[in-house]
Design a protein around this motif. Structure first.
Motif, PDB file in Angstrom:
ATOM      1  N   UNK A  51      28.464 -22.044  -4.011  1.00 28.68           N
ATOM      2  CA  UNK A  51      29.307 -21.691  -2.664  1.00 28.68           C
ATOM      3  C   UNK A  51      28.501 -22.267  -1.543  1.00 28.68           C
ATOM      4  N   UNK A  52      27.214 -22.172  -1.551  1.00 30.91           N
ATOM      5  CA  UNK A  52      26.441 -22.614  -0.326  1.00 30.91           C
ATOM      6  C   UNK A  52      25.704 -23.956  -0.446  1.00 30.91           C
ATOM      7  N   UNK A  53      25.444 -24.372  -1.487  1.00 26.31           N
ATOM      8  CA  UNK A  53      24.565 -25.672  -1.522  1.00 26.31           C
ATOM      9  C   UNK A  53      23.044 -25.224  -1.556  1.00 26.31           C
ATOM     10  N   UNK A  54      22.632 -23.815  -1.345  1.00 23.78           N
ATOM     11  CA  UNK A  54      21.229 -23.476  -1.178  1.00 23.78           C
ATOM     12  C   UNK A  54      20.916 -22.568  -2.188  1.00 23.78           C
ATOM     13  N   UNK A  55      19.668 -22.177  -2.281  1.00 23.32           N
ATOM     14  CA  UNK A  55      19.071 -21.348  -3.324  1.00 23.32           C
ATOM     15  C   UNK A  55      18.999 -19.760  -2.823  1.00 23.32           C
ATOM     16  N   UNK A  56      18.953 -18.786  -3.508  1.00 24.37           N
ATOM     17  CA  UNK A  56      19.009 -17.527  -2.710  1.00 24.37           C
ATOM     18  C   UNK A  56      17.577 -17.272  -2.356  1.00 24.37           C
ATOM     19  N   UNK A  57      16.387 -17.828  -2.602  1.00 24.97           N
ATOM     20  CA  UNK A  57      15.406 -17.482  -2.134  1.00 24.97           C
ATOM     21  C   UNK A  57      14.879 -18.816  -0.996  1.00 24.97           C
ATOM     22  N   UNK A  74       6.305 -22.081  -5.402  1.00 24.26           N
ATOM     23  CA  UNK A  74       7.278 -21.469  -5.812  1.00 24.26           C
ATOM     24  C   UNK A  74       7.310 -20.364  -6.676  1.00 24.26           C
ATOM     25  N   UNK A  75       6.399 -20.199  -7.462  1.00 25.75           N
ATOM     26  CA  UNK A  75       6.010 -19.028  -8.251  1.00 25.75           C
ATOM     27  C   UNK A  75       5.541 -17.682  -7.381  1.00 25.75           C
ATOM     28  N   UNK A  76       4.901 -17.675  -6.642  1.00 27.98           N
ATOM     29  CA  UNK A  76       4.665 -16.788  -5.436  1.00 27.98           C
ATOM     30  C   UNK A  76       5.668 -16.478  -4.681  1.00 27.98           C
ATOM     31  N   UNK A  77       6.659 -17.514  -4.192  1.00 35.36           N
ATOM     32  CA  UNK A  77       7.584 -17.096  -3.670  1.00 35.36           C
ATOM     33  C   UNK A  77       8.771 -16.289  -4.469  1.00 35.36           C
TER      34      UNK A  77
END
Length: 467
Positions: A400-406, A414-417
């Motif tokens: 729907x947005x072309x982006x990631x939730x975080x 990325x794992x800490x994110x």
């Protein structure tokens, strides 16, 4: 015999404790209560971060990464990942040492706690498998006492001879793909770090199939090969319109292979790219509802070879995909309808369990942090069906947005994110999403302290009520 990674705490207030891992897992170390090894918030550990470092375990491989902590993590007395007093955690991530490989006998120190890492042969675990998706760590079998699951292409060979042939190919480092017995290779469809996917034709039936091949350089031992064949065999029992069917699995001409249903349209990631970065809500929700039907099926299907509570291998219920993302959802045109199909059910797990991936999770061999809830990082081994539901919700967000939730910032681990940030409400990314639909998606993506939807059916009903 199974290979195990054993963590012995030899110094500090937790001295005497031991942690054993016979299957791929993550082990977080820090002061946060959600860490696998939770260190006390006392003076001796004042220099330890809440999420300090991560041990990434795929027996017999172990890697460690420091999350850019102020005081670092010590491996055999050497400091890795430490940031300067004047440096922010984000800036330190850009300079941080890459994952460090750990060998048997190495010692890891965090604050005043010291952990000795041992890699040993142990008897088959017998751990409880009442958590869905826990696979069978079958014990090493003596010659002539066990039976490996093999494909028709190699059925004429003795199972133990087959295993030996695989190991011989692995030791020789044979990395040249020579084709698969019984198939004509028509063209390459895609390639990755572990192998490639080809459009092929079955010689006997003339059917078009997708043939995924994996070169065996990383095959480890007899137990690993049997585990791969057993786990891959489980995938062949799945039969649902919204799951890519696996026809055949095995080893031929120096190569592990999986023959599966060929989908004649692109995957969802490719569809989103083709549409300029997003697709309309009606189309996105239709795909999501179909995938949820597929997930509900795989989470409740009868599986022939899983480890039971008493440690034996027998019939169980349910598989967890563990890597739900747009590129693992394929589209297939059938008449006037377009079917959404879940790909690679159980196969990433088969590769990972057999030690065939060639890298561990911090190398992103099993699962993508872009579509992964925090619970899956903390308890990777015991991933439950709800992590797949979260991954599908994240995929719907992406459609729907072309982006990631975080917000995955450049240079930040990325794992800490995943561990320390919350998903961004979808309306802040794409304001055109209908309000009721946005509310359901945001609710589905809550993963602290717990996941909201615990089943695919539950999320499906919520989506249907929002459109």
């Amino acid at each position: 015999m199974a290979q195990a990674v054993i963590l012995n705490v030899v110094k500090g207030s937790l001295a005497g404790r031991q942690y054993q891992f016979t299957e791929p897992s993550t082990c977080l170390i820090g002061r946060s209560p959600d860490c696998n090894i939770c260190l006390p918030s006392d003076e001796a550990h004042a220099t330890v971060s809440r999420h300090h470092c991560l041990l990434d375990i795929a027996p017999p491989q172990v890697r460690i990464r420091d999350f850019g902590s102020l005081n670092g993590t010590f491996v055999n007395g050497k400091n890795i990942g430490q940031r300067a007093q004047t440096q922010s955690a984000d800036a330190a991530d850009k300079d941080a040492t890459a994952d460090v490989d750990i060998a048997s006998g190495d010692k890891v120190r965090v604050g005043e706690t010291e952990i000795e890492v041992l890699i040993q042969e142990v008897a088959g675990s017998g751990q409880s498998a009442d958590e869905i998706g826990v696979s069978a760590p079958c014990e090493e079998e003596e010659a002539g006492t066990g039976e490996a699951v093999v494909s028709p292409a190699v059925m004429g060979k003795d199972p133990l001879a087959l295993v030996e042939a695989i190991l011989e190919q692995a030791r020789a480092g044979n990395a040249q793909f020579q084709g698969i017995e019984g198939y004509y290779i028509r063209k390459e469809l895609g390639r990755g770090g572990m192998g490639a996917v080809y459009l092929a034709e079955h010689k006997a039936t003339g059917d078009q199939v997708a043939l995924k091949v994996l070169l065996p350089q990383a095959a480890t031992n007899k137990r690993a090969v049997r585990m791969f064949l057993r786990e891959a065999e489980n995938s062949k029992t799945l039969d649902h319109d919204n799951v890519v069917r696996v026809h055949d699995t095995g080893f031929s001409e120096g190569t592990f292979y999986i023959s599966m249903e060929y989908c004649n349209r692109q995957n969802v990631r490719e569809l989103v790219d083709k549409r300029g970065g997003k697709i309309p809500p009606e189309e996105a929700v239709d795909i999501a509802l179909q995938v949820l039907d597929g997930l509900q099926y795989i989470h409740t299907a009868t599986i022939p070879n899983v480890q039971l509570a008493d440690g034996t291998v027998g019939q169980g219920t349910g598989l967890v995909h563990r890597d739900m993302k747009p590129s693992n959802i394929f589209l297939h045109k059938q008449g006037d309808a377009v079917l959404a199909k879940i790909a690679d059910v159980g196969l990433a797990k088969a590769f990972d369990l057999a030690g065939l991936s060639g890298q561990t999770r911090t190398g992103q061999a099993a699962g993508s942090p872009l579509f992964m809830p925090r619970q899956q990082v903390i308890q990777f081994k015991y991933a439950k069906p709800e992590v797949d539901v979260w991954g599908l919700a994240a995929t719907l967000y992406y459609m729907l947005s072309g982006g990631y939730p975080r917000e995955f910032q450049s240079g930040k681990d990325p794992w800490l994110t995943v561990l320390q940030t919350q998903p961004t409400p979808i309306l802040l990314k794409e304001s055109s999403v209908p309000a009721k639909l946005a509310e359901v998606i945001d609710t589905a993506l809550v993963d602290y302290p717990e996941l909201t939807f615990t089943s695919a059916l539950e999320f499906r009903k919520a989506l249907e009520g929002a459109v």
